[in-house]
Scaffold this motif. Structure first.
Motif, PDB file in Angstrom:
ATOM      1  N   ALA A  39       0.312  -1.054  -0.018  1.00  0.00           N
ATOM      2  CA  ALA A  39      -0.187   0.021  -0.225  1.00  0.00           C
ATOM      3  C   ALA A  39       0.696   1.491   0.072  1.00  0.00           C
ATOM      4  O   ALA A  39       0.383   2.214  -0.588  1.00  0.00           O
ATOM      5  CB  ALA A  39      -0.947  -0.085   1.363  1.00  0.00           C
ATOM      6  N   ILE A  40       1.896   1.329   1.028  1.00  0.00           N
ATOM      7  CA  ILE A  40       2.556   2.453   0.864  1.00  0.00           C
ATOM      8  C   ILE A  40       3.408   2.699   0.116  1.00  0.00           C
ATOM      9  O   ILE A  40       4.461   3.739  -1.437  1.00  0.00           O
ATOM     10  CB  ILE A  40       3.490   2.993   1.770  1.00  0.00           C
ATOM     11  N   GLY A  41       4.068   1.701  -0.488  1.00  0.00           N
ATOM     12  CA  GLY A  41       4.619   1.237  -1.806  1.00  0.00           C
ATOM     13  C   GLY A  41       4.356   2.077  -2.716  1.00  0.00           C
ATOM     14  O   GLY A  41       5.133   3.008  -4.048  1.00  0.00           O
ATOM     15  N   GLY A  42       3.144   1.600  -2.959  1.00  0.00           N
ATOM     16  CA  GLY A  42       2.517   1.873  -4.338  1.00  0.00           C
ATOM     17  C   GLY A  42       2.196   3.105  -4.118  1.00  0.00           C
ATOM     18  O   GLY A  42       2.137   3.868  -5.423  1.00  0.00           O
ATOM     19  N   LEU A  43       1.552   3.699  -3.010  1.00  0.00           N
ATOM     20  CA  LEU A  43       1.350   5.053  -3.162  1.00  0.00           C
ATOM     21  C   LEU A  43       2.912   6.308  -3.570  1.00  0.00           C
ATOM     22  O   LEU A  43       2.437   6.585  -4.262  1.00  0.00           O
ATOM     23  CB  LEU A  43       0.689   5.677  -1.953  1.00  0.00           C
ATOM     24  N   ILE A  44       3.811   5.682  -3.350  1.00  0.00           N
ATOM     25  CA  ILE A  44       5.102   6.230  -3.392  1.00  0.00           C
ATOM     26  C   ILE A  44       5.456   6.171  -4.926  1.00  0.00           C
ATOM     27  O   ILE A  44       5.895   7.072  -5.558  1.00  0.00           O
ATOM     28  CB  ILE A  44       6.189   6.036  -2.484  1.00  0.00           C
ATOM     29  N   THR A  45       5.081   5.098  -5.312  1.00  0.00           N
ATOM     30  CA  THR A  45       5.484   4.741  -7.397  1.00  0.00           C
ATOM     31  C   THR A  45       4.440   6.448  -7.933  1.00  0.00           C
ATOM     32  O   THR A  45       5.632   7.013  -8.253  1.00  0.00           O
ATOM     33  CB  THR A  45       5.551   3.512  -7.054  1.00  0.00           C
ATOM     34  N   VAL A  46       3.384   6.630  -7.171  1.00  0.00           N
ATOM     35  CA  VAL A  46       2.650   7.041  -7.986  1.00  0.00           C
ATOM     36  C   VAL A  46       2.981   8.342  -7.813  1.00  0.00           C
ATOM     37  O   VAL A  46       3.285   9.243  -9.069  1.00  0.00           O
ATOM     38  CB  VAL A  46       1.286   6.587  -7.387  1.00  0.00           C
ATOM     39  N   LEU A  47       3.464   9.159  -7.034  1.00  0.00           N
ATOM     40  CA  LEU A  47       3.869  10.619  -6.102  1.00  0.00           C
ATOM     41  C   LEU A  47       4.751  10.698  -7.829  1.00  0.00           C
ATOM     42  O   LEU A  47       5.345  12.056  -7.775  1.00  0.00           O
ATOM     43  CB  LEU A  47       4.452  10.213  -5.452  1.00  0.00           C
ATOM     44  N   VAL A  48       5.662   9.293  -7.218  1.00  0.00           N
ATOM     45  CA  VAL A  48       7.125   9.289  -8.064  1.00  0.00           C
ATOM     46  C   VAL A  48       6.938   9.369  -9.654  1.00  0.00           C
ATOM     47  O   VAL A  48       6.810  10.433 -10.795  1.00  0.00           O
ATOM     48  CB  VAL A  48       7.596   8.286  -8.102  1.00  0.00           C
ATOM     49  N   ALA A  49       5.961   8.552 -10.068  1.00  0.00           N
ATOM     50  CA  ALA A  49       5.311   9.313 -11.504  1.00  0.00           C
ATOM     51  C   ALA A  49       4.530  10.258 -11.936  1.00  0.00           C
ATOM     52  O   ALA A  49       4.944  10.616 -12.731  1.00  0.00           O
ATOM     53  CB  ALA A  49       4.596   7.532 -12.201  1.00  0.00           C
ATOM     54  N   THR A  50       4.184  10.324 -11.047  1.00  0.00           N
ATOM     55  CA  THR A  50       3.049  12.069 -11.301  1.00  0.00           C
ATOM     56  C   THR A  50       4.223  13.149 -10.888  1.00  0.00           C
ATOM     57  O   THR A  50       4.338  13.979 -11.889  1.00  0.00           O
ATOM     58  CB  THR A  50       2.338  11.989 -10.163  1.00  0.00           C
ATOM     59  N   PHE A  51       4.978  13.301  -9.936  1.00  0.00           N
ATOM     60  CA  PHE A  51       6.127  14.615 -10.327  1.00  0.00           C
ATOM     61  C   PHE A  51       7.048  14.569 -10.575  1.00  0.00           C
ATOM     62  O   PHE A  51       8.411  15.556 -10.322  1.00  0.00           O
ATOM     63  CB  PHE A  51       6.189  15.331  -8.276  1.00  0.00           C
TER      64      PHE A  51
END
Length: 269
Positions: free
Chosen positions: A86-98
């Motif tokens: 859950a945490i890793g997925g969120l961080i990955t999406v934030l990396v992809a976005t920003f």
């Protein structure tokens, strides 16, 4: 997903009101070369989107099965992997976005691994398998069928043009998604500090909230499809299909989780 449509080798979203590049026989004549030429990559096609999305979902399913299997022998480790996912997925999406990593195969597949762990663990939790519910597998199967059904249904709605994706539609969706996020965060804080959990306790309010989330997830597919369609028509580089796959995977995971949660309410899990 909307940000992806600006990656057109200099062309901005909305440059082609009809949705098709002007001068289709000689695309981007005013720029001297196509976006694919600029980036050294060929233009993206529907097959690229399908194949990249298929690979992403395949990785999610694979690691979901792995974590599901681990839960049968060591529930503690499985729940730890679920939290990491859950945490890793969120961080990955934030990396992809920003971090503007829209076309990165590595980022998308890393997200798929994390979400696989999350989906496998959350399936065990919501289905009641940890408490010995003999029908847990049936509940998970129903959630999978429901997710696939909604996805195909919204694809049909988009292709037939029954619902038009306009800038106003996207603004309304953004506002609704932000509203749901604020409600979910508020409910989380309320649960942490008071123990009350009205949006997730299985009561009538929780059922209504899950239905709203499922509806928003379903409508989000229309924005995803529209963004992918615009990119294909604009000749975006083929690597951007990984970004489309990431966006679709995020929506699919959210939809599956909410459907499974709703079904668990009616099963009393």
């Amino acid at each position: 997903m909307n940000s992806l449509t600006t990656v057109k080798g200099g062309a901005q979203r909305g440059a082609y009101p009809s949705g098709i590049p002007q001068g289709y026989g000689d695309p981007y004549a005013g720029y001297g070369q196509t976006p694919a030429t600029v980036t050294g990559d060929r233009p993206m096609t529907v097959d690229d989107v399908v194949s990249k999305t298929g690979m992403t979902l395949g990785v999610i399913v694979l690691f979901a099965v792995v974590n599901f299997g681990i839960s049968l022998f060591n529930p503690g480790v499985a729940m730890l992997l679920t939290m990491v996912g859950a945490i890793g997925g969120l961080i990955t999406v934030l990396v992809a976005t920003f971090g503007k990593k829209y076309g990165s195969a590595a980022v998308t597949l890393i997200y798929a691994v994390f979400e696989g762990f999350f989906v496998g663990g959350i399936s065990v939790l919501f289905s009641g398998m940890l408490v010995g519910d003999a029908n847990a597998g049936i509940l998970i199967g129903q959630a999978v069928l429901g997710t696939v059904g909604v996805f195909l249904g919204m694809l049909f709605v988009y292709k037939t043009g029954a619902v038009k994706v306009t800038p106003k539609f996207n603004r309304i969706m953004t506002g609704a998604l932000v509203g749901v996020l604020v409600l979910a965060l508020g409910n989380l804080l309320l649960a942490l500090f008071t123990g009350a959990n009205p949006l997730r306790d299985g009561g009538m309010i929780a059922i209504i909230f899950s239905l709203v989330c499922i509806g928003l997830a379903a409508m989000s597919f229309l924005s995803d499809f529209d963004a992918a369609d615009k990119m294909i028509r604009a000749g975006a580089p083929s690597k951007m299909a990984w970004g489309v796959a990431l966006g679709l995977a995020v929506t699919l995971v959210w939809l599956y989780t909410e459907i499974l949660r709703l079904l668990s309410y009616f099963r009393g899990n």
